[in-house]
Motif scaffolding. Structure first.
Motif, short mmCIF file in Angstrom:
data_model
loop_
_atom_site.label_atom_id
_atom_site.label_comp_id
_atom_site.label_asym_id
_atom_site.label_seq_id
_atom_site.Cartn_x
_atom_site.Cartn_y
_atom_site.Cartn_z
N ALA A 136 0.91 -0.62 0.06
CA ALA A 136 0.31 -0.05 -0.12
C ALA A 136 1.22 1.29 0.07
O ALA A 136 1.85 1.95 1.12
N VAL A 137 0.70 2.67 -0.72
CA VAL A 137 1.76 3.53 -1.00
C VAL A 137 0.79 4.51 -0.77
O VAL A 137 1.46 6.12 -1.58
N GLY A 138 -0.40 4.20 -0.93
CA GLY A 138 -0.97 5.74 -0.92
C GLY A 138 -2.34 6.27 -1.18
O GLY A 138 -1.98 5.64 -2.39
N GLN A 139 -2.73 7.29 -0.83
CA GLN A 139 -4.54 7.26 -1.47
C GLN A 139 -4.05 7.71 -2.51
O GLN A 139 -2.34 9.07 -2.97
N ALA A 140 -4.20 8.38 -3.91
CA ALA A 140 -4.24 8.09 -6.07
C ALA A 140 -3.89 10.17 -4.69
O ALA A 140 -5.42 10.71 -4.40
N GLY A 141 -2.86 10.72 -5.07
CA GLY A 141 -3.53 12.54 -5.65
C GLY A 141 -2.28 12.88 -3.61
O GLY A 141 -2.48 13.76 -3.66
N SER A 142 -1.99 11.45 -3.00
CA SER A 142 -1.90 12.09 -1.39
C SER A 142 0.35 12.13 -1.57
O SER A 142 0.69 11.65 -2.51
N GLY A 143 0.68 12.92 -1.25
CA GLY A 143 2.19 13.09 -1.12
C GLY A 143 2.55 11.40 -0.15
O GLY A 143 3.75 11.76 -1.07
N THR A 144 1.95 10.87 0.28
CA THR A 144 2.38 9.56 0.78
C THR A 144 3.13 8.34 -0.58
O THR A 144 4.03 8.21 -0.29
N GLN A 145 2.08 8.90 -1.67
CA GLN A 145 2.33 7.79 -2.49
C GLN A 145 3.37 8.57 -3.30
O GLN A 145 3.52 7.51 -4.20
N VAL A 146 3.82 9.76 -3.10
CA VAL A 146 4.74 10.22 -4.52
C VAL A 146 6.38 9.55 -3.67
O VAL A 146 6.89 8.79 -3.73
N VAL A 147 5.57 10.25 -2.41
CA VAL A 147 7.36 9.96 -1.61
C VAL A 147 7.54 8.04 -1.23
O VAL A 147 8.85 7.58 -1.46
#
Length: 419
Positions: A136-147
């Motif tokens: 799980a890498v975070g929701q789409a559009g979130s900074g969590t997914q980017v990092v």
């Protein structure tokens, strides 16, 4: 009196024209409403936005909070003039200053450590071990997914090497605990109840970034922080050892055309909210001019280095705004007025003396005529009488009376020459 009004009236007129021109170039008053893009409702960014809203309300400014999916959506709103969003909370490492040149940074606010939980049975202890796993890498559009994608890519784990699931928060935690996920990324500046629950789960392990310095070298926007043993739950000794983590820094980003007074108001809110001790930073560490993605706003740079300006330090916000505006007006007006008023006395003196000089010119003509043979002496005496009468009716300031009496003496002398 006429000469005085003529000279100083002209000076006042020129100063008034300079004042009018300065007003035309002066920035308008700041608006009383401001829009801030935060994050998911109930999240940490939303809580920070609410603290900002309370701080600005004390100064008579309404802060409208705009909930979003996260940092990526916040930057998109700042880039869209139609959104009317003035500022946004942004996770470090997401923004691209070259692609968004119209944005300015007000400073970094707090560390947001990256929490990576894996299932105990997977034996994964480094990000490189997550190849082939469901993450799980975070929701789409979130900074969590980017990092998360950046960290995995730096570890050699790309989308083709593992199954990257766009989910986060409670949903990601539930799937991780149920076994539907092998690992999950979370980014949080605080030890939330959700993270405490995952840390207490014996089937999960919080990864230690043993190569944190290498990650920081590969991704310079990251900082290295430590979660001391026992911090999450001291009686149960969670975690049981110190955990090294990497952390981007959250920032407050604004449009470059945001009114300077509102920039100052946001900076004061930042200092009030983020100045005290935080979970991963000592008191006074934030807000900071370092760890920013976008060019630092000029007013923010001065504020973070020296604190509030004189007016904003000692006066209420709106009083300081007007005082600042008056100062901006006074500088060009005084620049024009001081030399003009210095020019006033010699101009006034010239105006007064000019009246006497005109009579001296006539007196010299009479004297020259008196020395010519065959001149009409009676006509010359009449001219002198007329000149004497003009002097008797002339109003001269007391400071210049000496010049008047000199002229009368000279008229008497020329009269003797005519006679």
């Amino acid at each position: 009196m006429r000469e005085f009004l003529r000279v100083y009236g002209l000076i006042l007129l020129l100063v008034a024209i300079g004042f009018y021109i300065a007003v035309q170039y002066m920035a308008p008053l700041p608006p009383r409403t401001l829009k801030l893009a935060t994050g998911v409702p109930g999240g940490f960014y939303a809580a920070i936005g609410d603290l900002y809203r309370q701080s600005l309300a004390e100064e008579g400014v309404t802060l409208e909070l705009v909930p979003t999916e996260g940092t990526v959506a916040n930057l998109a709103l700042l880039s869209d003039p139609a959104s009317q969003v003035d500022a946004a909370l942004v996770q470090g490492g997401v923004g691209d200053p070259a692609a968004l040149p119209h944005l300015r940074d007000l400073g970094s606010l707090f560390f947001e450590p990256v929490w990576v939980f894996v299932r105990e049975g997977s034996r994964s202890r480094r990000l490189t071990d997550l190849a082939g796993e469901r993450i799980a890498v975070g929701q789409a559009g979130s900074g969590t997914q980017v990092v998360a994608r950046q960290l995995l890519s730096a570890s050699g784990v790309g989308p083709e090497d593992a199954e990257l699931v766009a989910t986060g928060g409670d949903e990601a935690a539930a799937q991780l605990q149920s076994g539907d996920l092998d690992a999950a990324f979370f980014v949080s500046a605080r030890i939330s109840p959700l993270l405490a629950k995952l840390a207490a789960d014996r089937d999960l392990v919080l990864l230690d970034f043993t190569r944190a310095a290498a990650f920081r070298y590969a991704l310079p926007f990251l900082s290295v922080v430590t979660l001391p043993a026992g911090t999450i739950d001291l009686p149960r000794d969670l975690p049981r050892t110190d955990v090294t983590m990497v952390a981007p820094a959250a920032q407050l980003v604004v449009r470059e055309d945001l009114h300077p007074a509102l920039v100052h108001l946001l900076l004061e809110a930042m200092a009030k909210v983020h100045g005290p001790r935080q979970d991963f930073a000592p008191e006074g560490r934030f807000p900071s001019a370092s760890l920013v993605d976008f060019p630092l706003d000029d007013d923010a740079a001065r504020f973070l280095e020296k604190g509030p300006s004189f007016f904003y330090r000692y006066l209420p916000f709106w009083v300081a705004v007007w005082a600042d505006r008056l100062l901006i007006l006074l500088v060009p007006v005084l620049t024009l007025a001081i030399p003009l008023f210095r020019l006033g006395p010699p101009l006034y003196r010239w105006q007064v003396q000019r009246k006497l000089y005109k009579r001296y010119r006539r007196l010299r003509l009479i004297e020259a005529a008196a020395h010519q043979e065959g001149s009409d002496r009676e006509a010359l005496r009449t001219d002198l009488d007329r000149l004497q009468g003009e002097l008797s009716r002339m109003k001269i300031p007391l400071a210049y009376a000496e010049h008047l009496y000199h002229l009368r003496q000279h008229i008497a002398w020329v009269r003797s020459q005519v006679t």
